[in-house]
Scaffold this active site. Structure first.
Site, short mmCIF file in Angstrom:
data_model
loop_
_atom_site.label_atom_id
_atom_site.label_comp_id
_atom_site.label_asym_id
_atom_site.label_seq_id
_atom_site.Cartn_x
_atom_site.Cartn_y
_atom_site.Cartn_z
N ALA A 58 41.66 38.62 42.60
CA ALA A 58 42.92 37.91 42.76
C ALA A 58 42.98 36.85 41.66
O ALA A 58 41.94 36.42 41.14
CB ALA A 58 42.99 37.26 44.13
N GLY B 54 39.18 40.75 44.85
CA GLY B 54 40.37 41.55 45.16
C GLY B 54 40.41 42.87 44.41
O GLY B 54 41.04 43.83 44.87
N GLU C 203 38.37 45.14 46.46
CA GLU C 203 39.14 45.41 47.68
C GLU C 203 40.29 46.37 47.40
O GLU C 203 40.59 47.25 48.21
CB GLU C 203 39.66 44.09 48.26
CG GLU C 203 38.53 43.21 48.77
CD GLU C 203 38.97 41.81 49.14
OE1 GLU C 203 39.65 41.16 48.32
OE2 GLU C 203 38.64 41.36 50.25
N GLU D 90 33.69 35.97 46.02
CA GLU D 90 34.51 34.88 46.58
C GLU D 90 33.67 33.70 47.06
O GLU D 90 34.11 32.55 47.02
CB GLU D 90 35.37 35.40 47.74
CG GLU D 90 36.52 36.31 47.31
CD GLU D 90 36.15 37.78 47.25
OE1 GLU D 90 34.94 38.12 47.22
OE2 GLU D 90 37.08 38.61 47.21
C1 HXC Z 1 42.38 34.54 36.87
C2 HXC Z 1 40.88 35.46 35.40
C3 HXC Z 1 40.19 36.09 36.47
C4 HXC Z 1 40.69 35.89 37.79
C5 HXC Z 1 39.19 36.59 34.62
N1 HXC Z 1 40.23 35.81 34.27
N2 HXC Z 1 39.15 36.78 35.94
N3 HXC Z 1 41.96 34.70 35.60
N4 HXC Z 1 41.78 35.11 37.93
N5 HXC Z 1 40.12 36.47 38.84
C6 HXC Z 1 40.61 35.36 32.93
C7 HXC Z 1 39.68 34.30 32.41
O1 HXC Z 1 40.03 33.04 32.93
C8 HXC Z 1 39.92 34.40 30.93
O2 HXC Z 1 41.13 33.75 30.62
C9 HXC Z 1 40.14 35.90 30.73
O3 HXC Z 1 40.50 36.42 32.01
C10 HXC Z 1 38.89 36.61 30.26
O4 HXC Z 1 37.85 36.31 31.16
P1 HXC Z 1 36.42 35.71 30.68
O5 HXC Z 1 35.86 35.01 31.84
O6 HXC Z 1 36.57 34.96 29.43
O7 HXC Z 1 35.64 37.07 30.39
P2 HXC Z 1 34.07 37.33 30.51
O8 HXC Z 1 33.30 36.16 29.95
O9 HXC Z 1 33.86 38.68 29.93
O10 HXC Z 1 33.75 37.35 32.08
C11 HXC Z 1 34.30 38.37 32.89
C12 HXC Z 1 34.13 38.01 34.38
C13 HXC Z 1 34.73 36.62 34.65
C14 HXC Z 1 32.64 38.01 34.76
C15 HXC Z 1 34.84 39.09 35.22
O11 HXC Z 1 36.07 36.59 34.11
C16 HXC Z 1 34.83 36.24 36.07
O12 HXC Z 1 33.85 35.86 36.71
N6 HXC Z 1 36.06 36.31 36.64
C17 HXC Z 1 36.30 35.90 38.02
C18 HXC Z 1 35.78 36.92 38.99
C19 HXC Z 1 36.04 36.51 40.41
O13 HXC Z 1 35.56 35.45 40.87
N7 HXC Z 1 36.81 37.30 41.12
C20 HXC Z 1 37.15 37.00 42.51
C21 HXC Z 1 38.41 36.23 42.53
S1 HXC Z 1 38.76 35.67 44.12
P3 HXC Z 1 41.24 32.75 29.34
O14 HXC Z 1 42.62 32.21 29.46
O15 HXC Z 1 40.14 31.74 29.47
O16 HXC Z 1 41.05 33.68 28.18
C22 HXC Z 1 39.45 36.95 44.89
C23 HXC Z 1 39.86 36.62 46.26
C24 HXC Z 1 40.31 37.83 46.94
O17 HXC Z 1 39.60 38.01 44.39
C25 HXC Z 1 40.92 37.43 48.19
C26 HXC Z 1 41.72 38.53 48.70
C27 HXC Z 1 42.54 39.17 47.72
#
Ligand code: HXC
Length: 261
Positions: free
Chosen positions: A68, A111, A114, A134
């Site tokens: 998400a 997400g 999911e 999460e």
């Molecule tokens: C918003 C995101 C994002 C996310 C990545 N980006 N994931 N933006 N929401 N979930 C953005 C980053 O901010 C960054 O933007 C760009 O995408 C590239 O990501 P990087 O982090 O620079 O890439 P990398 O170093 O290769 O790392 C990849 C990654 C990391 C390991 C996947 O991005 C990461 O940990 N993302 C979050 C994963 C996460 O926590 N997902 C769960 C979300 S909570 P900029 O602008 O800096 O270039 C969730 C709740 C679900 O899903 C609830 C029910 C639906």
């Protein structure tokens, strides 16, 4: 119209098959509300399109979806998420009645994992990385990560994944039964998903629909109720043209020509 979409692409890679490609590459396909409304809108169109027998859902090589959209979520307040039933519109996809094949390369986190689990079949590339991170954000999965993942992996593995937030590999996902298989290195998981979808699309649509309903009921009903529903669905197919066509073709050593009715 599908050409107005900004966050997904919709294409027709093979007869009977539609493909939805998540397309926010700069955000690793983070699932924001626009993207989800576009998926729902595309699926609504596909659900009434008789030429479509199955759908492939995919992302990019780097990310199926990294979860998400955290930036969209971070300042939300309880009253807003509760009153607005935040994430409820995600369930529309799991009510779609045609098969959806997820083709997962790269990150399928939170997400994203999911979303893949809402699909009917998951195929993974060797690069696929799954996880429910999460817990690292001070929250928990909100769209099936504590439920569908537990059904697929069992309690101990699901607990480990959800409580530690660690990622798991395509091989683990395959060993644990989350994905149906990992395509060999160098082969395209999307091509493979299109093949599977094409094969499904070549069957009687009405039988496919009943089959999907039957398998899904295994996750909702007791065994006795599920077996009862299955038998009734089976009986009902004797009211279709395709049952007559399919069995007659077998007896006459011909290929069936489905009418989807
Ligand atoms: C918003 C995101 C994002 C996310 C990545 N980006 N994931 N933006 N929401 N979930 C953005 C980053 O901010 C960054 O933007 C760009 O995408 C590239 O990501 P990087 O982090 O620079 O890439 P990398 O170093 O290769 O790392 C990849 C990654 C990391 C390991 C996947 O991005 C990461 O940990 N993302 C979050 C994963 C996460 O926590 N997902 C769960 C979300 S909570 P900029 O602008 O800096 O270039 C969730 C709740 C679900 O899903 C609830 C029910 C639906």
């Amino acid at each position: 119209s599908t050409s107005d979409f900004t966050s997904i692409l919709v294409s027709s890679p093979a007869p009977g098959v539609s493909q939805i490609t998540l397309n926010r590459p700069k955000a690793l396909n983070a699932l924001n509300s626009t993207l989800f409304h576009e998926i729902n809108s595309a699926l609504r169109t596909l659900s009434t399109d008789d030429s479509v027998g199955a759908v492939v859902l995919t992302g990019s090589d780097k990310a199926f979806a990294a979860g998400a959209d955290i930036k969209e979520m971070k300042d939300k307040q309880f009253a807003e998420v509760y009153a607005g039933d935040f994430l409820a519109h995600w369930t529309e996809l799991s009510n779609f009645r045609k098969p959806i094949i997820a083709a997962v390369s790269g990150y399928a986190l939170g997400g994203g994992c999911e979303l893949a689990m809402m699909c009917d079949v998951i195929l993974a590339s060797p690069t696929a990385v799954f996880g429910q991170p999460e817990i690292n954000l001070g929250v928990i999965p909100g769209a099936g990560g504590t439920q569908r993942l537990t059904h697929a992996l069992g309690k101990s593995r699901a607990m480990e994944i959800v409580l530690t937030g660690r990622n798991f590999s395509a091989d683990e996902a395959s060993q644990w039964g989350l994905v149906s298989r990992v395509v060999p290195e160098g082969e395209s998981v999307v091509d493979e998903a299109v093949k599977v979808a094409g094969k499904i699309a070549s069957k009687s649509r009405i039988a496919v629909q009943a089959a999907k309903e039957g398998v899904n009921s295994a996750y909702e009903l007791s065994l006795a109720q599920g077996l009862h529903l299955e038998r009734r669905l089976f009986h009902q197919l004797f009211a279709t043209n395709d049952q007559k066509i399919g069995m007659k073709a077998f007896a006459e050593k011909q290929k069936p020509k489905w009418t989807h009715s």
